[in-house]
Design a protein around this motif. Structure first.
Motif, PDB file in Angstrom:
ATOM      1  N   VAL A 101       2.103  12.014   7.765  1.00 43.36           N
ATOM      2  CA  VAL A 101       1.985  13.435   7.464  1.00 43.36           C
ATOM      3  C   VAL A 101       0.762  13.969   8.194  1.00 43.36           C
ATOM      4  CG1 VAL A 101       3.096  13.220   5.208  1.00 43.36           C
ATOM      5  CG2 VAL A 101       0.610  13.004   5.382  1.00 43.36           C
ATOM      6  N   THR A 102       0.721  15.264   8.369  1.00 46.27           N
ATOM      7  CA  THR A 102      -0.428  15.909   8.995  1.00 46.27           C
ATOM      8  C   THR A 102      -1.085  16.814   7.970  1.00 46.27           C
ATOM      9  OG1 THR A 102       0.603  15.838  11.183  1.00 46.27           O
ATOM     10  CG2 THR A 102      -1.219  17.383  10.871  1.00 46.27           C
ATOM     11  N   ILE A 103      -2.312  16.505   7.622  1.00 37.78           N
ATOM     12  CA  ILE A 103      -3.085  17.303   6.675  1.00 37.78           C
ATOM     13  C   ILE A 103      -4.126  18.067   7.478  1.00 37.78           C
ATOM     14  CG2 ILE A 103      -4.475  17.293   4.590  1.00 37.78           C
ATOM     15  CD1 ILE A 103      -1.674  16.212   4.187  1.00 37.78           C
ATOM     16  N   MET A 109      -1.233   8.212   7.572  1.00 32.63           N
ATOM     17  CA  MET A 109      -0.086   7.369   7.262  1.00 32.63           C
ATOM     18  C   MET A 109      -0.093   7.033   5.779  1.00 32.63           C
ATOM     19  SD  MET A 109       2.530   6.162   8.896  1.00 32.63           S
ATOM     20  CE  MET A 109       2.020   5.957  10.614  1.00 32.63           C
ATOM     21  N   LEU A 110       1.076   7.190   5.160  1.00 35.33           N
ATOM     22  CA  LEU A 110       1.256   6.869   3.749  1.00 35.33           C
ATOM     23  C   LEU A 110       2.247   5.717   3.629  1.00 35.33           C
ATOM     24  CD1 LEU A 110       1.691  10.492   2.317  1.00 35.33           C
ATOM     25  CD2 LEU A 110      -0.440   9.221   2.662  1.00 35.33           C
ATOM     26  N   TYR A 111       2.029   4.860   2.628  1.00 33.72           N
ATOM     27  CA  TYR A 111       2.888   3.698   2.403  1.00 33.72           C
ATOM     28  C   TYR A 111       3.461   3.744   0.990  1.00 33.72           C
ATOM     29  CZ  TYR A 111       0.866   1.958   6.706  1.00 33.72           C
ATOM     30  OH  TYR A 111       0.476   1.833   8.022  1.00 33.72           O
ATOM     31  N   PHE A 112       4.718   3.324   0.867  1.00 31.63           N
ATOM     32  CA  PHE A 112       5.440   3.364  -0.398  1.00 31.63           C
ATOM     33  C   PHE A 112       6.068   2.000  -0.654  1.00 31.63           C
ATOM     34  CE2 PHE A 112       5.565   7.341   1.848  1.00 31.63           C
ATOM     35  CZ  PHE A 112       5.271   8.310   0.901  1.00 31.63           C
ATOM     36  N   ILE A 113       6.124   1.600  -1.931  1.00 31.03           N
ATOM     37  CA  ILE A 113       6.854   0.394  -2.301  1.00 31.03           C
ATOM     38  C   ILE A 113       8.350   0.686  -2.199  1.00 31.03           C
ATOM     39  CG2 ILE A 113       7.326  -1.252  -4.154  1.00 31.03           C
ATOM     40  CD1 ILE A 113       4.538  -1.528  -3.047  1.00 31.03           C
ATOM     41  N   PRO A 132       0.374  20.345   0.807  1.00 39.78           N
ATOM     42  CA  PRO A 132      -0.962  19.737   0.785  1.00 39.78           C
ATOM     43  C   PRO A 132      -1.554  19.722  -0.617  1.00 39.78           C
ATOM     44  CG  PRO A 132      -0.745  21.275   2.608  1.00 39.78           C
ATOM     45  CD  PRO A 132       0.475  21.453   1.749  1.00 39.78           C
ATOM     46  N   GLY A 133      -2.249  18.619  -0.936  1.00 36.50           N
ATOM     47  CA  GLY A 133      -2.901  18.495  -2.233  1.00 36.50           C
ATOM     48  C   GLY A 133      -4.409  18.568  -2.095  1.00 36.50           C
ATOM     49  N   ASP A 134      -5.107  17.725  -2.863  1.00 37.37           N
ATOM     50  CA  ASP A 134      -6.564  17.717  -2.793  1.00 37.37           C
ATOM     51  C   ASP A 134      -7.038  16.480  -2.038  1.00 37.37           C
ATOM     52  OD1 ASP A 134      -6.299  15.574  -4.584  1.00 37.37           O
ATOM     53  OD2 ASP A 134      -6.523  16.888  -6.326  1.00 37.37           O
ATOM     54  N   ALA A 135      -8.352  16.235  -2.069  1.00 38.07           N
ATOM     55  CA  ALA A 135      -8.911  15.139  -1.281  1.00 38.07           C
ATOM     56  C   ALA A 135      -8.407  13.777  -1.752  1.00 38.07           C
ATOM     57  CB  ALA A 135     -10.437  15.188  -1.348  1.00 38.07           C
TER      58      ALA A 135
END
Length: 252
Positions: A101-103, A109-113, A132-135
């Motif tokens: 994702v681009t913040i 890069m995000l990883y998921f089970i 977009p969320g927070d830090a």
């Protein structure tokens, strides 16, 4: 070899691992760094709250015990390189799923089970259903929209096999938004039946989609009397006439 002093007393915080990890996945993992990273991700996702959980690459790269484990596994390789190779292996094996994702202007890069919740979250990110969320939580996944089958059960009535087949056919014949709108009209008119919903959809197909809200109710006295007479006749036959835009619909 450095000895392990043992787990602390008290009520330790447990980490859940599915039995398939030991029965199916563990025999496949032939790289110790991959095993380290996979176990860490199971721990890390359980530190987050909510249904949709993920691990950020920076969390993997910045976790000192994981970095120490990777350095011990392959002292001749930089821990960051070992981490990247282990993640590649886990994603190729599909024990982990990843999405970029681009913040702001920075990619992450995000990883998921690869379990039910992780697959759902991964698919939402790939489809752009996030904001977009927070830090601490860089992305916020948008809530899933209920299917028309769930909407029918929640608002109209039991989902019998015949109704399920009718909804499936309607999905092919009409946009999903039309079906949802027709259900909304049925609820607003207190005409909660598939027959009414199908009639609304058929009218929209022939005459064009409308909002389904009541039209201008200005009527002449004669028109009002005619409608009242028709409604009375329907009532005598055990029928109920729906008013407003669908005043010609009779629900038996």
């Amino acid at each position: 070899m450095q000895p392990f002093p043992g787990f602390s007393d008290g009520a330790p915080r447990l980490v859940a691992l599915p039995s398939a990890f030991f029965n199916d996945l563990l025999p496949l993992i032939d790289d110790l760094a991959e095993l380290h990273v996979t176990l860490f991700c199971f721990w890390a996702v359980q530190q987050r709250e909510g249904r949709f959980r993920y691990v950020r690459h920076r969390e993997l790269a910045g976790h000192a015990p994981l970095q120490a484990a990777l350095a011990t596994t392959a002292p001749e390789i930089d821990p960051d390189e070992s981490l990247a190779a282990a993640l590649d292996r886990a994603c190729a094996r599909r024990s982990l799923l990843r999405a970029e994702v681009t913040i702001g202007s920075a990619p992450e890069m995000l990883y998921f089970i690869n379990a039910e919740g992780g697959r759902a979250a991964h698919q939402q990110v790939l489809s752009g259903a996030w904001r977009p969320g927070d830090a601490d939580h860089p992305i916020e996944l948008l809530p899933e929209r209920p299917t028309i089958y769930a909407l029918y059960e929640q608002n109209i009535g039991p989902l019998t096999p015949m109704i399920a087949d009718a909804l499936k056919d309607a999905e092919h014949d009409y946009p999903q938004g039309w079906i949802v709108d027709a259900m909304r009209v049925a609820v607003e008119r207190n005409a909660r039946s598939w027959r009414f919903i199908a009639s609304v959809l058929d009218r929209w197909r022939r005459e064009g989609h409308t909002s389904g809200h009541p039209a201008d109710q200005t009527q002449t006295e004669g028109q009002t009397q005619t409608h009242e007479t028709a409604a009375g006749s329907s009532h005598e036959r055990g029928e109920r006439r729906v008013t407003d835009d669908f005043s010609d619909f009779i629900i038996r």
